[in-house]
Design a protein around this motif. Structure first.
Motif, short mmCIF file in Angstrom:
data_model
loop_
_atom_site.label_atom_id
_atom_site.label_comp_id
_atom_site.label_asym_id
_atom_site.label_seq_id
_atom_site.Cartn_x
_atom_site.Cartn_y
_atom_site.Cartn_z
N TYR A 1 0.84 -1.20 0.00
CA TYR A 1 0.00 0.00 0.00
C TYR A 1 0.88 1.26 0.00
N LEU A 2 1.84 1.30 0.90
CA LEU A 2 2.69 2.49 1.01
C LEU A 2 3.49 2.76 -0.26
N GLU A 3 3.86 1.69 -0.97
CA GLU A 3 4.64 1.84 -2.20
C GLU A 3 3.77 2.01 -3.44
N HIS A 4 2.47 1.85 -3.31
CA HIS A 4 1.58 1.94 -4.48
C HIS A 4 1.72 3.33 -5.12
N PRO A 5 1.80 3.40 -6.43
CA PRO A 5 1.97 4.70 -7.11
C PRO A 5 0.87 5.72 -6.78
N ALA A 6 -0.35 5.29 -6.63
CA ALA A 6 -1.43 6.24 -6.30
C ALA A 6 -1.24 6.81 -4.89
N HIS A 7 -0.80 5.98 -3.96
CA HIS A 7 -0.52 6.47 -2.61
C HIS A 7 0.65 7.44 -2.65
N GLN A 8 1.70 7.07 -3.34
CA GLN A 8 2.88 7.93 -3.44
C GLN A 8 2.54 9.28 -4.08
N ALA A 9 1.65 9.27 -5.06
CA ALA A 9 1.24 10.53 -5.71
C ALA A 9 0.52 11.43 -4.70
N GLY A 10 -0.34 10.86 -3.88
CA GLY A 10 -1.03 11.64 -2.86
C GLY A 10 -0.07 12.20 -1.83
N VAL A 11 0.87 11.37 -1.40
CA VAL A 11 1.88 11.81 -0.43
C VAL A 11 2.67 12.99 -1.00
N ALA A 12 3.04 12.91 -2.26
CA ALA A 12 3.81 14.00 -2.88
C ALA A 12 3.02 15.31 -2.84
N LEU A 13 1.72 15.24 -3.05
CA LEU A 13 0.90 16.46 -2.98
C LEU A 13 0.90 17.03 -1.56
N TRP A 14 0.65 16.18 -0.57
CA TRP A 14 0.56 16.63 0.82
C TRP A 14 1.88 17.18 1.34
N ARG A 15 2.99 16.69 0.83
CA ARG A 15 4.30 17.18 1.27
C ARG A 15 4.45 18.68 1.02
N GLU A 16 3.72 19.20 0.06
CA GLU A 16 3.82 20.62 -0.31
C GLU A 16 3.18 21.56 0.70
N PHE A 17 2.28 21.05 1.58
CA PHE A 17 1.54 21.97 2.44
C PHE A 17 1.23 21.43 3.84
N ALA A 18 1.78 20.28 4.20
CA ALA A 18 1.45 19.70 5.51
C ALA A 18 2.57 18.81 6.04
N THR A 19 2.49 18.54 7.33
CA THR A 19 3.31 17.53 7.97
C THR A 19 2.36 16.51 8.58
N TRP A 20 2.87 15.33 8.94
CA TRP A 20 1.98 14.32 9.51
C TRP A 20 2.74 13.39 10.43
N VAL A 21 1.94 12.69 11.22
CA VAL A 21 2.44 11.62 12.08
C VAL A 21 1.61 10.37 11.77
N ILE A 22 2.21 9.21 12.02
CA ILE A 22 1.51 7.96 11.74
C ILE A 22 1.61 7.02 12.94
N ALA A 23 0.70 6.07 12.95
CA ALA A 23 0.77 4.94 13.88
C ALA A 23 0.26 3.72 13.13
N ASP A 24 1.01 2.63 13.19
CA ASP A 24 0.62 1.35 12.61
C ASP A 24 0.61 0.34 13.74
N TYR A 25 -0.53 -0.30 13.97
CA TYR A 25 -0.59 -1.26 15.07
C TYR A 25 -1.51 -2.43 14.71
N PRO A 26 -1.19 -3.60 15.24
CA PRO A 26 -2.04 -4.77 14.97
C PRO A 26 -3.34 -4.66 15.78
N PHE A 27 -4.39 -5.22 15.20
CA PHE A 27 -5.66 -5.26 15.95
C PHE A 27 -6.42 -6.51 15.60
#
Length: 97
Positions: free
Chosen positions: A71-97
C-alpha cells in the motif's frame, strides 16, 4: 490486521480551501477501491479546535505488514503523499488489531 492511522497538520497559513489541499484530499479519497490491499478506508477533517489538534485524518486497515508495504509503495498512494508534502506535515501509527 494492521491499523494505519495518519494525522495531518496543515502548514502555517494554509487553509482547507487552498487548491493544493483540495487536490490532496481528492487524491486520498480516490484511493478507496483503487488499492487492493486496503480492507478499511476512511478520512475526514477534524472538527476540534483545540490547539493540539491535527487537521485531517486517515484511518485505514490492511491484512499484514506485507500488505502495508505494498500500500505504502503503491503509485497512487505515493502521488497523494507528494501532494501533501507541499503543504502539511503528519504523524503515523501502525498497530495490529
Amino acid at each position: 490486521m494492521i491499523r494505519h492511522l495518519v494525522l495531518f497538520k496543515l502548514d502555517e497559513g494554509v487553509e482547507r480551501d487552498d487548491p493544493r489541499v483540495v487536490e490532496g484530499v481528492a487524491a486520498f479519497r480516490a484511493l478507496d477501491g483503487q488499492i487492493d490491499e486496503l480492507r478499511f478506508w476512511e478520512l475526514g477533517w477534524n472538527t476540534s479546535d483545540r490547539p493540539i489538534a491535527y487537521d485531517f485524518a486517515i484511518n485505514s486497515a490492511v491484512e499484514d505488514a506485507d500488505a502495508l508495504k505494498r500500500y505504502l509503495e503503491h503509485p497512487a498512494h505515493q502521488a497523494g503523499v507528494a501532494l501533501w508534502r507541499e503543504f502539511a506535515t503528519w504523524v503515523i501509527a501502525d498497530y495490529p488489531f
